[in-house]
Design an enzyme around this catalytic site. Structure first.
Site, mmCIF file in Angstrom:
data_model
loop_
_atom_site.group_PDB
_atom_site.id
_atom_site.type_symbol
_atom_site.label_atom_id
_atom_site.label_comp_id
_atom_site.label_asym_id
_atom_site.label_seq_id
_atom_site.Cartn_x
_atom_site.Cartn_y
_atom_site.Cartn_z
ATOM 1 N N HIS A 193 -25.455 -16.080 6.201
ATOM 2 C CA HIS A 193 -24.191 -16.301 6.907
ATOM 3 C C HIS A 193 -23.026 -15.813 6.042
ATOM 4 C CE1 HIS A 193 -20.713 -18.515 8.443
ATOM 5 N NE2 HIS A 193 -21.348 -18.528 9.603
ATOM 6 N N ASP A 319 -20.987 -18.964 17.520
ATOM 7 C CA ASP A 319 -20.143 -19.178 16.335
ATOM 8 C C ASP A 319 -19.217 -20.382 16.540
ATOM 9 O OD1 ASP A 319 -19.610 -18.644 13.719
ATOM 10 O OD2 ASP A 319 -18.589 -16.745 14.045
HETATM 11 CA CA CA Z 1 -20.384 -18.639 11.723
#
Ligand code: CA
Length: 385
Positions: A193, A319
């Site tokens: 990430h 997200d």
């Molecule tokens: Ca993210």
């Protein structure tokens, strides 16, 4: 980045869709982690990227940041209600960037373990809604390896998240070998990430206000990804799975040029310390790496990534709660692909990569509420891949 409260996706086929929507890069942080971020900010601690990112989210009192703070720490009504409004059936939860790596020991270890307990508890309470990835504290590799084993074997988590650099160090460093070996042995994916760029990289990005998600995340994480590929880790562990967000942090677009100069440079011996790869760098995008669409709800980029890496290697992510927009769900629903490909994008690839139990789909019925993803905490979830 939308500041609007989510509403029902505008896509008209919501009641008739034949796939579940599994979102694969959805952030969570326990209040205790947020409190420690705040403490670090007050002490001018952490790195420059951390201070830039989290001072925005924690020191501002705007509608957007207040909403964000109410979402990031919640694993119950707030999140479930948002998911229902957005048409998201299942979230794969992970600790928000930058994780706990910037904390000192033993605090970092305690917060990683506590995060994993919280996520596992939520998965047990809502097995059809949540599964999760383990947090580790890679400044302590021995701990991280043990915690990853515990999280997978005893808590039922489905992989591990690494928020890019660990205090300026990258996962191609030999010291992280046991971490890779453990992920491969446990047969769980590593989710690479973004983080804000390391102090060695951030200068010109910070100057221009480009250090965050707008561009700096991609510079940092795309570079990290290519370092991992060039380290030969996928030759050493051929079954290793790595998931990366934002459609591969631009690497699919660079694949031709990277392959070309990798071949040329290997021929000249210009970088003799670089391990030889068994395949061209782009090969690993098609064998060991999966790309999520987090933050990249844009048809040309999604279609290109599918073309380069393979349609069965690109999977949906929202997200949340950094980027929350019903219109972005609709973009994915309206891609020029067949229904079975849409199911691959939204559902089956996530099940395969994270080892989630295949959901049941009832022919002709409304998917939401009838489908089911057995996430972590479910003994039936371990399907492998
Ligand atoms: Ca993210």
């Amino acid at each position: 980045m939308s500041t609007s409260t989510p509403t029902t996706p505008s896509h008209s086929t919501d009641d008739s869709r034949r796939h579940l929507r599994i979102a694969a890069e959805e952030a969570y942080a326990p209040q205790a982690v947020i409190d420690e971020y705040r403490r670090l900010l007050d002490a001018q601690g952490g790195d420059a990227g951390f201070r830039s990112l989290w001072s925005y989210y924690l020191l501002n009192r705007t509608v957007h940041t207040e909403l964000f703070r109410s979402r990031i720490t919640d694993l119950e009504d707030r999140r479930l209600s948002d998911m229902a409004d957005l048409g998201i059936d299942h979230q794969v939860l992970s600790l928000a960037t930058p994780g706990v790596e910037l904390f000192e020991l033993p605090l970092a270890r305690e917060l990683a373990a506590m995060t994993n307990e919280s996520i596992a508890d939520a998965c047990r309470r809502h097995p059809s809604r949540f599964s999760g990835l383990a947090a580790v504290a890679l400044q302590d590799i021995d701990f991280s390896v043990k915690e990853l084993r515990r999280a997978v074997r005893h808590l039922g988590l489905k992989g591990v998240i690494v928020n890019s650099h660990t205090r300026g160090e990258y996962l191609d460093a030999p010291k992280f070998e046991e971490f890779w070996a453990t992920a491969a042995e446990l047969d769980v994916p590593v989710y690479l990430h973004p983080n804000t760029p390391s102090d060695g990289l951030i200068g010109p990005l910070l100057d221009a206000g480009l250090d965050g998600a707008i561009y700096g995340f991609g510079v940092e994480t795309g570079m990290h990804l290519i370092r991992i590929i060039f380290s030969g880790v996928f030759d050493r562990y051929p079954n290793l799975r790595l998931v990366v967000g934002h459609l591969g942090e631009a690497l699919p677009f660079w694949a031709f040029r990277v392959d070309h100069f990798h071949r040329v440079q290997d021929g000249t011996g210009r970088y003799p310390w670089r391990p030889s790869l068994q395949q061209p760098p782009s090969h690993y995008l098609k064998t060991n790496i999966w790309l999520t669409t987090s933050g990249m709800a844009w048809e040309p980029a999604i279609m290109f990534a599918r073309q380069v890496a393979g349609a069965d290697r690109v999977l949906y992510a929202m997200d949340y709660p950094f980027q929350v927009a019903p219109s972005e769900v609709a973009v994915h629903e309206n891609l020029p692909i067949e229904d079975h490909e849409r199911r691959t994008l939204f559902e089956t690839t996530a099940c395969k990569v994270f080892g989630l139990a295949q959901p049941r789909l009832v022919e002709g019925a409304q998917v939401r509420g009838s489908g089911h993803v057995a996430g972590c905490g479910s003994p039936s979830a371990a399907t492998g891949r």
